[in-house]
Scaffold this active site. Sequence first.
Site, mmCIF file in Angstrom:
data_model
loop_
_atom_site.group_PDB
_atom_site.id
_atom_site.type_symbol
_atom_site.label_atom_id
_atom_site.label_comp_id
_atom_site.label_asym_id
_atom_site.label_seq_id
_atom_site.Cartn_x
_atom_site.Cartn_y
_atom_site.Cartn_z
ATOM 1 N N GLU A 46 0.878 -1.296 0.149
ATOM 2 C CA GLU A 46 -0.052 0.107 -0.191
ATOM 3 C C GLU A 46 0.880 1.185 0.000
ATOM 4 O OE1 GLU A 46 -1.363 0.781 3.894
ATOM 5 O OE2 GLU A 46 -3.282 1.773 3.062
ATOM 6 N N ASN A 106 -7.278 5.832 -1.788
ATOM 7 C CA ASN A 106 -6.203 5.049 -1.440
ATOM 8 C C ASN A 106 -6.226 3.883 -2.441
ATOM 9 O OD1 ASN A 106 -4.301 3.252 -0.237
ATOM 10 N ND2 ASN A 106 -4.908 3.896 1.763
ATOM 11 N N LYS A 123 -9.442 1.427 -2.051
ATOM 12 C CA LYS A 123 -9.457 0.943 -0.557
ATOM 13 C C LYS A 123 -11.019 1.651 0.237
ATOM 14 C CE LYS A 123 -7.064 1.106 3.896
ATOM 15 N NZ LYS A 123 -5.845 1.409 4.439
ATOM 16 N N GLU A 142 -6.532 8.596 7.739
ATOM 17 C CA GLU A 142 -7.103 8.101 6.468
ATOM 18 C C GLU A 142 -8.420 8.517 6.194
ATOM 19 O OE1 GLU A 142 -6.039 4.447 4.530
ATOM 20 O OE2 GLU A 142 -4.862 3.763 6.670
ATOM 21 N N CYS A 168 -4.557 -3.103 3.176
ATOM 22 C CA CYS A 168 -4.433 -2.813 4.300
ATOM 23 C C CYS A 168 -5.347 -3.316 5.365
ATOM 24 C CB CYS A 168 -3.832 -1.624 4.581
ATOM 25 S SG CYS A 168 -3.316 -0.967 6.308
ATOM 26 N N ASN A 193 0.244 -0.786 5.335
ATOM 27 C CA ASN A 193 1.258 -0.067 6.344
ATOM 28 C C ASN A 193 0.504 -0.247 7.569
ATOM 29 O OD1 ASN A 193 3.133 2.331 4.507
ATOM 30 N ND2 ASN A 193 1.347 1.381 3.279
#
Lengths: 308, 308
Positions: A46, A106, A123, A142, A168, A193
């Site tokens: 990611e 993302n 994502k 995020e 993730c 991450n």
Amino acid sequence: MRVLNVAAAQMGPIQKAESREEVVERMLAMMREARAQGADLIVYPELTLTTFFPRYYTTDKAEIEQWFERDMPNEPTRPLFDLARDARMAMSFGYAELTPEGRRFNTSILTDKTGAIVGKYRKVHLPGHSDYDTERSHQHLEKYYFEPGDLGFPVWRTLGGILGMCICNDRRWPETYRMMGLQGVEMILLGYNTPSVNAQKNAEGPSKRIFHSNLVVQAGAYQNSTWVVSVAKAGVEDGHPLIGGTVIVNPDGEIVAATEGEGDEMVVHACDLDDTAFGKKTIFDFARHRRIEHYGLITSQTGVVLPP
Amino acid sequence: MRVLNVAAAQMGPIQKAESREEVVERMLAMMREARAQGADLIVYPELTLTTFFPRYYTTDKAEIEQWFERDMPNEPTRPLFDLARDARMAMSFGYAELTPEGRRFNTSILTDKTGAIVGKYRKVHLPGHSDYDTERSHQHLEKYYFEPGDLGFPVWRTLGGILGMCICNDRRWPETYRMMGLQGVEMILLGYNTPSVNAQKNAEGPSKRIFHSNLVVQAGAYQNSTWVVSVAKAGVEDGHPLIGGTVIVNPDGEIVAATEGEGDEMVVHACDLDDTAFGKKTIFDFARHRRIEHYGLITSQTGVVLPP
């Protein structure tokens, strides 16, 4: 036998000051190593191109947008596509995507062996929070930097099989795997991450965090009889540690390859997509065993509703 | 702190020739041991009262119905309810249920500390097959003996918390845990009878089978931040081996207590239901993080539909 030789390319830390060009150089070095080992596919984590910037809070638009890619490929990443095409190697990596309309996602992409992008995923499950949080030991913004993915959980027929992606925190949600499992997915590529310490419970350190990461990935693989390639960005980014724990998991839920450290480190495994068939036609033959008439709340209700 | 002292009462094998009374004697012995250890709740496995009869094929109605209970409690099981009430201990066990209408279910019940039945669950995910299968090393005729449960996945407010149940193969399906998780479940009770060898892949033996059992239970616990009490009927029933592997799993997905053998064996753990709160309000705060707009296939589609 439908063997895909897969290189899980864990990336070590990327400091805030590192340029795209420096990162791409490291990625190219791993791609050359993957080529030497005969990989069909290389999977990076990611947000491969930058530090994990959602740990930093800023309201400055230019400062925000420096982390994002407007086009893919673009100038700094072009060498990756060129080398992948020359090596006849498919690749997948994650990056922060800025759309022409100014939307931020993302994202990860998947190319075929000609370097053409055949799949894009955005994502869906954004962790963390959308405002600066004074209670946390470190920020995880995020929900501030990205909006939730709008593409669902597609799969793609490519490389002789059916592949999907997630990113993730998506891996902690069984719905992620199931959505792809219902489309017959045979290999899921995912990068992450993951801070080594829980920002809201500092006693939860790296060994527990890797345990959780493996647990959900292994269960998702087994319960949908699919390969999962789970790749970390690891190590200490400007004082902020991230777990390693890159693994390749077979459709029986077993770890068949794993990294050992927290730097740039590759593991390669020959994954036979036909190994997914047994589980899919026996214990996890969805058509015979699932009972959707009893699953209603899963799609009708987002949060918990307590019983009276 | 809302501590429930839970006794996971693994049962050793029950031979075909054993009577209900003999089995109940063994259950009573474990209940006395649980009382001595101060248990609030004792959990026995699936089909506690009989051998795992779905391995046998018969078309004889009387032979079939001998395995089933028409009432609960009934004469042979009354002593369990009496001792539980005297001991002020809640209990849960599984049995084959024959309804007044002649319907057959794989059922478990939960009592409160007065011996009153407060919850009933009927197994939704029946594994195996509905007709005699000449290809298998042993039969697994649950789809022949039972119909799928018709009660969904209810939870109950009892014992100071929110409890739910599922049975055996249900534990392999993430939908099971999620349905209860969406109702705020804090402890899931489940029993199983799992053959030590995969009837369709004899190379898959007991260590792999226990690995899978733990994997799905631990993931289900973590992903819904709930306790899970997973209890085996174990050992060799008339030549047919069943795995042990009884575990109590905390809301972090960790095994906190486990049996060692394949006989009647109890493990007791003090489970604080408040330990479920952290996960439910952070990483698995469903209201903030789930994205049901992307989960449609989970309830609209039973089996796999391959991409074009």
